[in-house]
Design a protein around this motif. Structure first.
Motif, PDB file in Angstrom:
ATOM      1  N   TYR A  37     -19.903  54.002   8.557  1.00 38.56           N
ATOM      2  CA  TYR A  37     -19.418  54.811   7.428  1.00 38.56           C
ATOM      3  C   TYR A  37     -17.711  54.916   7.582  1.00 38.56           C
ATOM      4  N   GLY A  38     -17.373  54.077   8.430  1.00 39.10           N
ATOM      5  CA  GLY A  38     -15.648  53.926   8.701  1.00 39.10           C
ATOM      6  C   GLY A  38     -14.801  53.838   7.544  1.00 39.10           C
ATOM      7  N   ALA A  39     -13.701  54.437   7.356  1.00 31.98           N
ATOM      8  CA  ALA A  39     -12.951  54.581   6.346  1.00 31.98           C
ATOM      9  C   ALA A  39     -12.067  53.643   6.064  1.00 31.98           C
ATOM     10  N   PRO A  40     -11.807  53.180   4.889  1.00 35.35           N
ATOM     11  CA  PRO A  40     -10.797  52.100   4.678  1.00 35.35           C
ATOM     12  C   PRO A  40      -9.347  52.574   4.848  1.00 35.35           C
ATOM     13  N   GLY A  41      -8.240  51.694   4.883  1.00 32.28           N
ATOM     14  CA  GLY A  41      -6.826  52.086   4.851  1.00 32.28           C
ATOM     15  C   GLY A  41      -6.371  51.991   6.164  1.00 32.28           C
ATOM     16  N   LYS A  42      -5.298  52.600   6.295  1.00 35.34           N
ATOM     17  CA  LYS A  42      -4.518  52.412   7.590  1.00 35.34           C
ATOM     18  C   LYS A  42      -5.482  52.858   9.135  1.00 35.34           C
ATOM     19  N   TRP A 101      -9.415  47.346  12.334  1.00 36.73           N
ATOM     20  CA  TRP A 101     -10.279  46.648  11.475  1.00 36.73           C
ATOM     21  C   TRP A 101     -10.918  45.255  12.269  1.00 36.73           C
ATOM     22  N   ALA A 102     -12.124  44.918  11.616  1.00 39.95           N
ATOM     23  CA  ALA A 102     -12.682  43.588  12.063  1.00 39.95           C
ATOM     24  C   ALA A 102     -12.691  42.304  11.318  1.00 39.95           C
ATOM     25  N   TYR A 103     -12.493  42.490  10.026  1.00 39.57           N
ATOM     26  CA  TYR A 103     -12.234  41.336   9.421  1.00 39.57           C
ATOM     27  C   TYR A 103     -11.104  41.308   8.328  1.00 39.57           C
ATOM     28  N   ARG A 104     -10.216  40.533   8.123  1.00 37.77           N
ATOM     29  CA  ARG A 104      -9.335  40.530   7.046  1.00 37.77           C
ATOM     30  C   ARG A 104      -9.628  40.262   5.624  1.00 37.77           C
ATOM     31  N   LEU A 105     -10.745  39.616   5.520  1.00 36.61           N
ATOM     32  CA  LEU A 105     -11.103  39.117   4.215  1.00 36.61           C
ATOM     33  C   LEU A 105     -12.242  39.967   3.955  1.00 36.61           C
ATOM     34  N   PRO A 106     -12.553  40.186   2.325  1.00 40.54           N
ATOM     35  CA  PRO A 106     -13.799  41.118   2.198  1.00 40.54           C
ATOM     36  C   PRO A 106     -15.030  40.305   2.025  1.00 40.54           C
ATOM     37  N   GLY A 107     -16.154  40.915   2.303  1.00 39.21           N
ATOM     38  CA  GLY A 107     -17.502  40.291   2.047  1.00 39.21           C
ATOM     39  C   GLY A 107     -18.342  40.899   1.318  1.00 39.21           C
ATOM     40  N   ILE A 127      -1.546  43.913  12.101  1.00 34.67           N
ATOM     41  CA  ILE A 127      -2.352  44.220  10.809  1.00 34.67           C
ATOM     42  C   ILE A 127      -2.738  45.646  11.033  1.00 34.67           C
ATOM     43  N   SER A 128      -2.710  46.338  10.197  1.00 36.13           N
ATOM     44  CA  SER A 128      -3.157  47.740  10.388  1.00 36.13           C
ATOM     45  C   SER A 128      -3.877  48.374   8.840  1.00 36.13           C
ATOM     46  N   GLU A 129      -4.714  47.486   8.670  1.00 36.73           N
ATOM     47  CA  GLU A 129      -5.382  47.683   7.007  1.00 36.73           C
ATOM     48  C   GLU A 129      -6.855  47.359   7.535  1.00 36.73           C
ATOM     49  N   ALA A 130      -7.499  48.528   7.280  1.00 40.14           N
ATOM     50  CA  ALA A 130      -9.272  48.196   7.494  1.00 40.14           C
ATOM     51  C   ALA A 130     -10.056  48.116   6.194  1.00 40.14           C
ATOM     52  N   LYS A 131     -11.027  47.455   6.026  1.00 33.81           N
ATOM     53  CA  LYS A 131     -11.901  47.697   4.862  1.00 33.81           C
ATOM     54  C   LYS A 131     -12.781  48.716   4.918  1.00 33.81           C
ATOM     55  N   ARG A 132     -13.488  49.133   3.950  1.00 34.46           N
ATOM     56  CA  ARG A 132     -14.394  50.187   4.281  1.00 34.46           C
ATOM     57  C   ARG A 132     -15.657  49.846   4.766  1.00 34.46           C
ATOM     58  N   GLY A 133     -16.494  50.789   5.350  1.00 33.46           N
ATOM     59  CA  GLY A 133     -17.555  50.518   6.059  1.00 33.46           C
ATOM     60  C   GLY A 133     -18.597  50.395   5.010  1.00 33.46           C
ATOM     61  N   ASP A 189     -15.217  35.827  14.369  1.00 39.29           N
ATOM     62  CA  ASP A 189     -13.682  35.498  14.262  1.00 39.29           C
ATOM     63  C   ASP A 189     -13.234  36.590  13.065  1.00 39.29           C
ATOM     64  N   PRO A 190     -11.936  37.332  13.730  1.00 34.35           N
ATOM     65  CA  PRO A 190     -11.549  38.375  12.804  1.00 34.35           C
ATOM     66  C   PRO A 190     -10.488  37.592  11.490  1.00 34.35           C
ATOM     67  N   ALA A 191     -10.414  36.536  11.640  1.00 34.27           N
ATOM     68  CA  ALA A 191      -9.492  35.729  10.652  1.00 34.27           C
ATOM     69  C   ALA A 191     -10.288  35.310   9.673  1.00 34.27           C
ATOM     70  N   GLY A 192     -11.578  35.368   9.837  1.00 34.83           N
ATOM     71  CA  GLY A 192     -12.497  34.491   8.779  1.00 34.83           C
ATOM     72  C   GLY A 192     -13.074  35.651   7.989  1.00 34.83           C
ATOM     73  N   ALA A 193     -13.838  35.151   7.116  1.00 37.82           N
ATOM     74  CA  ALA A 193     -14.678  36.281   6.295  1.00 37.82           C
ATOM     75  C   ALA A 193     -15.891  36.898   6.983  1.00 37.82           C
ATOM     76  N   PRO A 194     -16.477  37.743   6.678  1.00 35.91           N
ATOM     77  CA  PRO A 194     -17.432  38.623   7.212  1.00 35.91           C
ATOM     78  C   PRO A 194     -18.734  37.865   7.380  1.00 35.91           C
ATOM     79  N   PRO A 195     -19.686  37.717   8.251  1.00 36.63           N
ATOM     80  CA  PRO A 195     -20.970  36.920   7.993  1.00 36.63           C
ATOM     81  C   PRO A 195     -21.651  37.385   7.060  1.00 36.63           C
TER      82      PRO A 195
END
Length: 518
Positions: free
Chosen positions: A169-174, A278-284, A185-191, A237-243
């Motif tokens: 349930y982690g929040a997106p944003g800063k 954040w765990a991943y830069r790209l959306p999944g 980088i300090s921007e997370a995707k929503r849980g 790898d945090p630089a890649g897309a989520p599995p």
């Protein structure tokens, strides 16, 4: 602290069965037939924990694969044995016990954490950030007042629950900055479950609950490929897309969009600090078998496009108002609506295990800016009879729900109209009248709904599922009239107010709720 051995999960035991208030994962799996239910006070944490328990149950029972298409029968055999296989539990614990340490400086793989954050995050997030029910930074207080300068350290067991909540349930944003390849980088995707409400079948014991909550894997799914997050050889790898998970275990445990690292005190009994980023830069992509999915037609660039989204959690919305989302057979009058509903996939197989199931709703009313309230509910009646063989009963439930909704919305429109006629003001500024009317109607409508739900036909012999449409309509209308009369009574003390109340009263009989854009 090893999560298999140390007590950290609050449980409620069946009458006549004794045990401690909290137990570890090993004892929970081994004695789930003696446990009535989880007793986790945080709805979002319980929702997250259930998904972990589903994965563990599938692993120790072998129900994580279905190569011979005998999954239903094997699950029934386990239920008849009244316990999960002890050998399967011990084999799994002995193989993966080293991955279930909450704090682990030896192997570098603390459970659901990323040790790389010790170097990649130069700043910590603080323990108040970890505990979602506390304010952190300059945010307003929610449940309690807390200061970042003097935080109270939660126990290790409590910290695990918030660790799970952040992953689901982690929040997106800063968020706390994480350095990757020299870039901060300090921007997370929503849980994956952020702001959603999930629905879980619940039986008379935790054993039934866990077995009913399993999702049947596709025949091609193999456990060597469908991995839980703690079973992977190395962190992603945090630089890649989520599995993209290939089976249920991956969907249950490997969809997080946040990375965390907890810092213990000297004795390992409390958590004194945390890094949350954040765990991943790209959306999944994401799917979940416990959510109600809605498809709405949205106009985009002069064409309509179907948008699929999970039904959100609403703190002021009772569970029975979402019961239509669990039905595979909708009333004919629901056809043609712009929003179509996909029931949670878990109920495709849950009712085949037993018809004595209730539904537990768990979620978190939240948006990007704030957390509002945990949402939890349990149907007072069993819904296991709502199978494909009883289509008329499902249609009856849908109609009963629609009647309750119709007169509740009619009541809102009538009260708002009376206020506008009386004050000649903006209908959006209807003071306290609308909330007062809704507070009177919806609890009474919920009791009426479940009373009539209990009287529906369970045999498939009665026409219309045993629902008396006229009587149900009259009952909900009566509740709306009573709420309207009580709410608008102060306005009737003047001539203009009395006229306004009488004129708006006719809206209670509307056959369709008035559209909001009119």
């Amino acid at each position: 602290m090893n999560l298999f051995d140390e007590p950290w999960i609050p449980v409620r035991w069946l009458p006549g069965r004794d045990g401690p208030a909290c137990i570890g994962l090993r004892d929970l799996l081994g004695r789930c037939q003696d446990i009535e239910a989880l007793d986790v006070p945080l709805a979002a944490a319980q929702s997250a924990l259930l998904r972990v328990l589903y994965a563990l149950t599938a692993r120790v029972t072998g129900l994580d694969e279905d190569p011979k298409l005998d999954w239903i029968g094997r699950r029934e055999d386990i239920l008849k044995g009244c316990a999960l296989p002890q050998k399967g539990i011990e084999d799994y614990v002995s193989r993966w016990r080293d991955r279930f340490f909450l704090f682990d400086d030896v192997t570098g793989r603390p459970w659901l954490q990323d040790v790389r954050l010790a170097d990649e995050c130069t700043e910590s997030s603080g323990v108040n950030k970890l505990v979602m029910t506390r304010p952190s930074g300059n945010n307003h207080a929610w449940f309690i007042h807390a200061r970042d300068s003097t935080p109270h350290s939660p126990s290790a067991g409590t910290a695990v629950l918030y660790l799970l909540m952040w992953h689901y349930y982690g929040a997106p944003g800063k968020c706390t900055a994480r350095t990757l390849h020299g870039e901060r980088i300090s921007e997370a995707k929503r849980g994956p479950l952020h702001g959603s409400l999930s629905y879980h079948p619940e039986g008379h014991s935790l054993l039934v609950t866990l077995l009913a909550g399993l999702v049947r894997p596709a025949p091609e799914v193999q456990r060597e490929e469908d991995l839980c997050s703690w079973e992977q050889d190395k962190p992603a790898d945090p630089a890649g897309a989520p599995p993209v998970p290939v089976g249920p275990c991956g969907w249950w445990t490997n969809t997080s969009r946040h990375a965390l690292l907890l810092q213990p005190d000297a004795r390992g009994e409390h958590v004194t600090d945390a890094r949350i980023t954040w765990a991943y830069r790209l959306p999944g992509v994401f799917d979940d078998p416990y959510l109600i999915w809605e498809r709405k037609l949205v106009k985009k660039k002069q064409r309509e496009e179907a948008v699929r989204s999970a039904r959100p959690a609403k703190a002021n919305r009772a569970l029975w108002r979402d019961l239509d989302g669990l039905l595979r057979h909708q009333p004919p009058e629901a056809q043609g609506e712009q929003t179509t509903v996909e029931p949670p996939k878990v109920f495709d197989t849950a009712v085949e295990l037993t018809d004595q199931l209730r539904v537990r709703a768990l979620g978190f009313d939240q948006n990007k800016a704030k957390n509002t309230q945990f949402v939890s509910g349990l149907t007072p009646a069993t819904v296991g009879h709502l199978t494909d063989q009883l289509a008329e009963a499902q249609v009856a439930v849908g109609r009963l729900r629609r009647l309750g909704e119709r007169y509740g919305e009619n009541l809102t429109e009538a009260v708002r109209k009376a206020w506008v006629l009386y004050t000649r003001g903006d209908p959006k500024q209807a003071g306290k009248l609308v909330p007062q009317a809704e507070a009177l109607y919806w609890p009474a409508a919920e009791r009426e709904f479940w009373a009539r739900f209990d009287r529906l036909d369970r045999t498939g012999e009665s026409p219309d599922g045993g629902l008396d449409i006229r009587a149900a309509r009259d009952a909900f209308l009566r509740l709306a009239r009573e709420a309207y009369a009580h709410t608008t009574d102060p306005l009737t003390h003047t001539v203009r107010g009395n006229q306004a109340v009488l004129e708006a009263r006719g809206l209670l009989w509307m056959t369709r709720p008035q559209r909001k854009n009119k």
